[in-house]
Design an enzyme around this catalytic site. Structure first.
Site, mmCIF file in Angstrom:
data_model
loop_
_atom_site.group_PDB
_atom_site.id
_atom_site.type_symbol
_atom_site.label_atom_id
_atom_site.label_comp_id
_atom_site.label_asym_id
_atom_site.label_seq_id
_atom_site.Cartn_x
_atom_site.Cartn_y
_atom_site.Cartn_z
ATOM 1 N N ARG A 192 60.357 36.456 -63.970
ATOM 2 C CA ARG A 192 59.271 35.498 -64.213
ATOM 3 C C ARG A 192 58.382 35.905 -65.387
ATOM 4 O O ARG A 192 57.573 35.097 -65.850
ATOM 5 C CB ARG A 192 58.424 35.326 -62.954
ATOM 6 C CG ARG A 192 59.192 34.630 -61.846
ATOM 7 C CD ARG A 192 58.336 34.247 -60.661
ATOM 8 N NE ARG A 192 59.035 33.325 -59.789
ATOM 9 C CZ ARG A 192 59.683 33.669 -58.670
ATOM 10 N NH1 ARG A 192 59.716 34.928 -58.284
ATOM 11 N NH2 ARG A 192 60.308 32.763 -57.951
ATOM 12 N N LYS A 226 60.151 46.865 -56.391
ATOM 13 C CA LYS A 226 59.154 45.901 -56.892
ATOM 14 C C LYS A 226 58.862 44.812 -55.857
ATOM 15 O O LYS A 226 57.735 44.408 -55.666
ATOM 16 C CB LYS A 226 59.663 45.280 -58.188
ATOM 17 C CG LYS A 226 59.127 43.923 -58.436
ATOM 18 C CD LYS A 226 58.511 43.734 -59.746
ATOM 19 C CE LYS A 226 57.902 42.373 -59.876
ATOM 20 N NZ LYS A 226 58.554 41.314 -59.160
ATOM 21 N N HIS A 245 67.304 44.955 -63.009
ATOM 22 C CA HIS A 245 68.612 44.703 -62.374
ATOM 23 C C HIS A 245 69.657 45.696 -62.892
ATOM 24 O O HIS A 245 70.498 46.185 -62.134
ATOM 25 C CB HIS A 245 69.095 43.281 -62.680
ATOM 26 C CG HIS A 245 68.213 42.198 -62.145
ATOM 27 N ND1 HIS A 245 67.452 41.390 -62.951
ATOM 28 C CD2 HIS A 245 67.974 41.794 -60.875
ATOM 29 C CE1 HIS A 245 66.790 40.513 -62.210
ATOM 30 N NE2 HIS A 245 67.078 40.746 -60.950
ATOM 31 N N LEU A 260 69.004 38.304 -65.451
ATOM 32 C CA LEU A 260 68.967 39.750 -65.271
ATOM 33 C C LEU A 260 68.156 40.436 -66.373
ATOM 34 O O LEU A 260 68.199 40.037 -67.535
ATOM 35 C CB LEU A 260 70.383 40.340 -65.257
ATOM 36 C CG LEU A 260 71.356 39.808 -64.205
ATOM 37 C CD1 LEU A 260 72.572 40.722 -64.103
ATOM 38 C CD2 LEU A 260 70.711 39.652 -62.847
ATOM 39 N N HIS A 261 67.418 41.475 -65.978
ATOM 40 C CA HIS A 261 66.652 42.299 -66.916
ATOM 41 C C HIS A 261 66.948 43.765 -66.608
ATOM 42 O O HIS A 261 67.790 44.064 -65.735
ATOM 43 C CB HIS A 261 65.156 41.980 -66.812
ATOM 44 C CG HIS A 261 64.638 42.008 -65.401
ATOM 45 N ND1 HIS A 261 64.605 43.147 -64.638
ATOM 46 C CD2 HIS A 261 64.170 41.018 -64.599
ATOM 47 C CE1 HIS A 261 64.106 42.880 -63.451
ATOM 48 N NE2 HIS A 261 63.848 41.583 -63.387
ATOM 49 N N GLN A 311 64.795 29.850 -50.513
ATOM 50 C CA GLN A 311 63.605 30.708 -50.574
ATOM 51 C C GLN A 311 62.522 30.156 -51.497
ATOM 52 O O GLN A 311 61.538 30.836 -51.753
ATOM 53 C CB GLN A 311 63.986 32.147 -50.950
ATOM 54 C CG GLN A 311 64.514 32.330 -52.363
ATOM 55 C CD GLN A 311 65.083 33.730 -52.557
ATOM 56 O OE1 GLN A 311 66.166 34.049 -52.083
ATOM 57 N NE2 GLN A 311 64.349 34.593 -53.245
ATOM 58 N N GLN A 348 59.935 42.120 -49.470
ATOM 59 C CA GLN A 348 61.332 41.691 -49.300
ATOM 60 C C GLN A 348 62.181 42.876 -48.812
ATOM 61 O O GLN A 348 62.979 42.754 -47.886
ATOM 62 C CB GLN A 348 61.867 41.174 -50.635
ATOM 63 C CG GLN A 348 63.370 41.014 -50.693
ATOM 64 C CD GLN A 348 63.845 40.340 -51.960
ATOM 65 O OE1 GLN A 348 63.635 39.158 -52.122
ATOM 66 N NE2 GLN A 348 64.485 41.074 -52.850
ATOM 67 N N MET A 371 69.172 36.754 -58.437
ATOM 68 C CA MET A 371 69.126 35.297 -58.641
ATOM 69 C C MET A 371 69.409 34.981 -60.110
ATOM 70 O O MET A 371 69.113 33.893 -60.581
ATOM 71 C CB MET A 371 67.766 34.752 -58.220
ATOM 72 C CG MET A 371 67.516 34.944 -56.727
ATOM 73 S SD MET A 371 66.273 33.847 -56.062
ATOM 74 C CE MET A 371 64.857 34.334 -57.014
HETATM 75 O O1 PAF Z 1 65.243 39.558 -55.118
HETATM 76 C C1 PAF Z 1 65.942 38.566 -55.364
HETATM 77 O O2 PAF Z 1 66.383 38.343 -56.487
HETATM 78 C C2 PAF Z 1 66.281 37.586 -54.245
HETATM 79 O O3 PAF Z 1 65.219 37.413 -53.379
HETATM 80 C C3 PAF Z 1 67.574 37.954 -53.491
HETATM 81 C C4 PAF Z 1 67.437 39.281 -52.752
HETATM 82 C C5 PAF Z 1 68.735 38.036 -54.468
HETATM 83 C C6 PAF Z 1 67.885 36.881 -52.452
HETATM 84 O O4 PAF Z 1 68.041 35.626 -53.039
#
Ligand code: PAF
Length: 263
Positions: free
Chosen positions: A184, A146, A34, A30-31, A58, A150, A27
């Protein structure tokens, strides 16, 4: 690295990617967590696509969609340095051409723990993940350990809906003192950041009661849950293989987890 923002540009750029294609969905903001996903993808696949899409589906009303950090230029630079070939950064109207009437349901996995605290969250995640899988057409997708619930929901969706994509989990990247990296974390003051360290320490006890007791000693941390679960179903189990925690530090909700070796 090519940067595209429309479906048509993505389809064209995707058509010239060769070999095994990996995707890393993000999303943005990036850190190093990622970066680790992109590096793993780079090492194991032939072509790497990164998606940067802040998925409104979401986030519930009142969550942090409006204040979620947006920094596409920096994200593009980091993705390129980590080895991405293609970055897809669409606007919401490109992904959701109309309000989606049909969505993916996470089923029981979407109702417990994170799902109980954030109703509809995992349906929104799975809906966009499936859409991005259709748009990018990857062979393999890399997700961080993490976000364990999900990850379990995505694995289950891929299994239940016969999605032809391999899902690879990448271990959580942590700061030296133990805080799990998250976009976050940027919301935290230095004091809150110090308080948040109690979460990884609580997980390190490997025990629900001991972990909860430790978190109780930190007045700035409001525990939502610390539970032992099965890492595939997220059912609470005394012999579960995963310890999961969620807590609010100030106005910031943080999650973390640890796989248990004694399970
Ligand atoms: O983990 C995330 O950053 C989000 O939930 C994802 C998988 C990119 C879906 O929007």
């Amino acid at each position: 690295m090519k940067v595209v923002s429309t479906r048509a540009e993505l389809a064209e750029a995707r058509s010239v990617l060769t070999g095994r294609v990996a995707v890393v969905m993000t999303m943005g903001a990036l850190h190093d967590g990622h970066v680790e996903l992109i590096r793993r993808a780079r090492a194991e696949a032939d072509s790497v696509v990164v998606t940067v899409f802040l998925n409104p589906l979401q986030f519930a009303a009142g969550e942090d969609l409006a204040r979620y950090p947006r920094r596409l230029e920096a994200d593009a630079a980091l993705s390129e340095r980590a080895g991405a070939d293609l970055l897809f950064a669409p606007l919401p109207a490109e992904v959701y051409r109309e309000e989606p009437l049909v969505r993916v349901s996470a089923g029981p996995l979407g109702d417990v723990l994170e799902g109980a605290s954030r109703p509809g969250h995992f349906d929104g995640v799975l809906t966009v993940v499936l859409k991005l899988m259709h748009l990018v057409r990857p062979d393999v997708a890399y997700f961080g350990q993490k976000d364990a619930q999900q990850l379990a929901s995505i694995r289950r969706m891929v299994f239940d809906l016969d999605v032809p994509v391999e899902v690879v989990a990448v271990p959580t990247v942590r700061e030296p003192e133990g805080l799990a990296l998250s976009s976050r974390n940027g919301y935290l003051t230095p004091e809150q950041r110090a308080s948040a360290l109690v979460l990884s320490r609580a997980l390190a006890t490997g025990d629900v009661a001991a972990g909860r007791k430790l978190i109780d000693t930190e007045p700035d941390v409001e525990l939502d849950y610390l539970e032992r679960v099965d890492s595939t179903t997220f059912e609470l189990r005394p012999d579960g293989d995963l310890l999961v925690v969620a807590a609010r530090v100030g106005t910031t909700r943080l999650i973390d987890n640890a796989l248990l070796e004694d399970a």
